[in-house]
Design an enzyme around this catalytic site. Structure first.
Site, PDB file in Angstrom:
ATOM      1  CG  ASN A  13      46.699   5.800  11.684  1.00 30.32           C
ATOM      2  OD1 ASN A  13      46.457   6.466  12.691  1.00 30.32           O
ATOM      3  ND2 ASN A  13      45.766   5.136  11.013  1.00 30.32           N
ATOM      4  CD1 TRP A  14      52.017   5.983  15.947  1.00 30.02           C
ATOM      5  CD2 TRP A  14      52.024   7.403  17.677  1.00 30.02           C
ATOM      6  NE1 TRP A  14      53.315   6.349  16.175  1.00 30.02           N
ATOM      7  CE2 TRP A  14      53.351   7.228  17.235  1.00 30.02           C
ATOM      8  CE3 TRP A  14      51.784   8.258  18.740  1.00 30.02           C
ATOM      9  CZ2 TRP A  14      54.427   7.857  17.830  1.00 30.02           C
ATOM     10  CZ3 TRP A  14      52.850   8.894  19.340  1.00 30.02           C
ATOM     11  CH2 TRP A  14      54.170   8.699  18.894  1.00 30.02           C
ATOM     12  CE  LYS A  15      45.213   1.780  12.511  1.00 32.84           C
ATOM     13  NZ  LYS A  15      44.605   0.568  11.983  1.00 32.84           N
ATOM     14  CG  HIS A  98      42.015   4.803   8.543  1.00 26.57           C
ATOM     15  ND1 HIS A  98      41.407   3.659   9.015  1.00 26.57           N
ATOM     16  CD2 HIS A  98      43.326   4.504   8.410  1.00 26.57           C
ATOM     17  CE1 HIS A  98      42.322   2.711   9.172  1.00 26.57           C
ATOM     18  NE2 HIS A  98      43.496   3.207   8.806  1.00 26.57           N
ATOM     19  CD  GLU A 168      45.661   2.719   4.983  1.00 27.00           C
ATOM     20  OE1 GLU A 168      46.766   2.531   5.493  1.00 27.00           O
ATOM     21  OE2 GLU A 168      44.667   3.037   5.646  1.00 27.00           O
ATOM     22  N   GLY A 174      45.910  -4.347   9.534  1.00 28.62           N
ATOM     23  CA  GLY A 174      45.849  -5.036  10.839  1.00 28.62           C
ATOM     24  C   GLY A 174      46.997  -5.994  11.068  1.00 28.62           C
ATOM     25  CB  SER A 213      50.061  -6.030   7.049  1.00 22.81           C
ATOM     26  OG  SER A 213      48.750  -6.238   7.504  1.00 22.81           O
ATOM     27  N   GLY A 234      50.485   1.377  10.309  1.00 19.08           N
ATOM     28  CA  GLY A 234      49.694   1.371  11.540  1.00 19.08           C
ATOM     29  C   GLY A 234      50.450   0.661  12.650  1.00 19.08           C
TER      30      GLY A 234
HETATM   31  C1  PEP Z   1      46.202   1.457   8.890  1.00 15.93           C
HETATM   32  O1  PEP Z   1      45.291   1.172   9.677  1.00 15.93           O
HETATM   33  O2  PEP Z   1      46.173   2.505   8.249  1.00 15.93           O
HETATM   34  C2  PEP Z   1      47.271   0.495   8.706  1.00 15.93           C
HETATM   35  C3  PEP Z   1      48.002   0.587   7.622  1.00 15.93           C
HETATM   36  O3  PEP Z   1      47.424  -0.430   9.702  1.00 15.93           O
HETATM   37  P1  PEP Z   1      48.444  -1.689   9.721  1.00 15.93           P
HETATM   38  O4  PEP Z   1      49.798  -1.160   9.307  1.00 15.93           O
HETATM   39  O5  PEP Z   1      48.421  -2.154  11.135  1.00 15.93           O
HETATM   40  O6  PEP Z   1      47.912  -2.675   8.760  1.00 15.93           O
END
Ligand code: PEP
Length: 254
Positions: A13-15, A98, A168, A174, A213, A234
């Site tokens: 997920n590149w956001k 999300h 999640e 994050g 994470s 992410g």
């Molecule tokens: C997300 O936002 O879906 C996510 C899993 O982010 P991260 O891997 O940065 O925690």
């Protein structure tokens, strides 16, 4: 030990990161690291504006393209929105619900349910995000909270098609506070049990992923658990070598 025909899923997920040139560069690098990885389903979700321009790259790869969100309506007066109809020839999956969409854009379980229906009726696999905030986790009420999300999103959906669910926990997202894999396994096991009681969808083919994470050092701690069927990544998916390592580790070790 997971059975041999089992294939884990990894979703990037590149956001809201990467303009087209940066996205193209990242895709080419990720493919060079991990396009040959077998026994792992690989999906990249770039920002919507990059989906169609990147499509040709994906056509000749082992990766699939996904969206990070869609509007639940087919068309109409929804300024700035994008329908499934507009993307359905380019994507196989779409993330919906999300926690950032729920928190920043006020999306409810009801809206997420409509999005899931819109995707399923266009033969796109929904990746439905669920997960509890920190205060619920601290009160030890995560299972109840997630079951409610699952029920409100899925209890009115009639389908035989595959769905993916990403657990999640909001406090783990994050790139700083990964959830304990044993805790995640416990929650996902209970959620799978609960899903099997939701009448209309209890027999659909589904996978439960973990997101929060995940990186190349901890990914196998999650995927080696019996009921964790993959990961949603992410921050670490924005680094080609790190994401490539995640994909290759799942490919080599399940
Ligand atoms: C997300 O936002 O879906 C996510 C899993 O982010 P991260 O891997 O940065 O925690």
């Amino acid at each position: 030990m997971k059975n041999k025909s089992y294939i884990s899923t990894v979703i990037a997920n590149w956001k809201m990161h990467n303009d087209f040139n940066a996205a193209l560069d990242l895709v080419i690098k990720i493919f060079s690291y991990s396009n040959m990885a077998k026994n792992v389903e690989k999906i990249i979700c770039p920002p919507a504006v990059n989906i169609i321009p990147l499509y040709d790259q994906f056509k000749n790869s082992t990766f699939s393209l996904g969206a990070q969100n869609i509007n639940e309506n087919n068309e109409g007066t929804y300024t700035g929105e994008i329908s499934v109809n507009m993307l359905k020839n380019y994507i196989t999956h779409a993330i919906i619900g999300h926690s950032e969409r729920r928190e920043i854009f006020n999306e409810s379980n009801y809206t997420i349910s409509l999005k899931a229906k819109a995707l399923l009726s266009n033969k796109i696999v929904p990746v439905i995000c669920v997960g509890e905030p920190l205060e619920i986790y601290k009160k030890n009420r995560s299972v109840e909270f997630i079951n409610n999300q699952l029920f409100e999103i899925l209890s009115k959906i009639q389908t035989n098609s595959e769905i993916l669910i990403a657990y999640e926990p909001i406090w783990s997202i994050g790139n700083k506070n990964p959830a304990d894999p044993v805790y995640v396994e416990k929650i996902i096991t209970k959620s799978k049990d609960f899903l099997s009681t939701i009448r209309p969808i209890r027999n659909v083919n589904h996978k439960f992923l973990y997101g929060g994470s995940v990186n190349s050092k901890n990914v196998l701690d999650y995927t080696k658990q019996q009921n964790i069927d993959g990961v949603l990544v992410g921050s670490a998916s924005l680094d080609a070598s790190e994401f490539g390592k995640i994909v290759l580790q799942i490919s080599n070790n399940g």
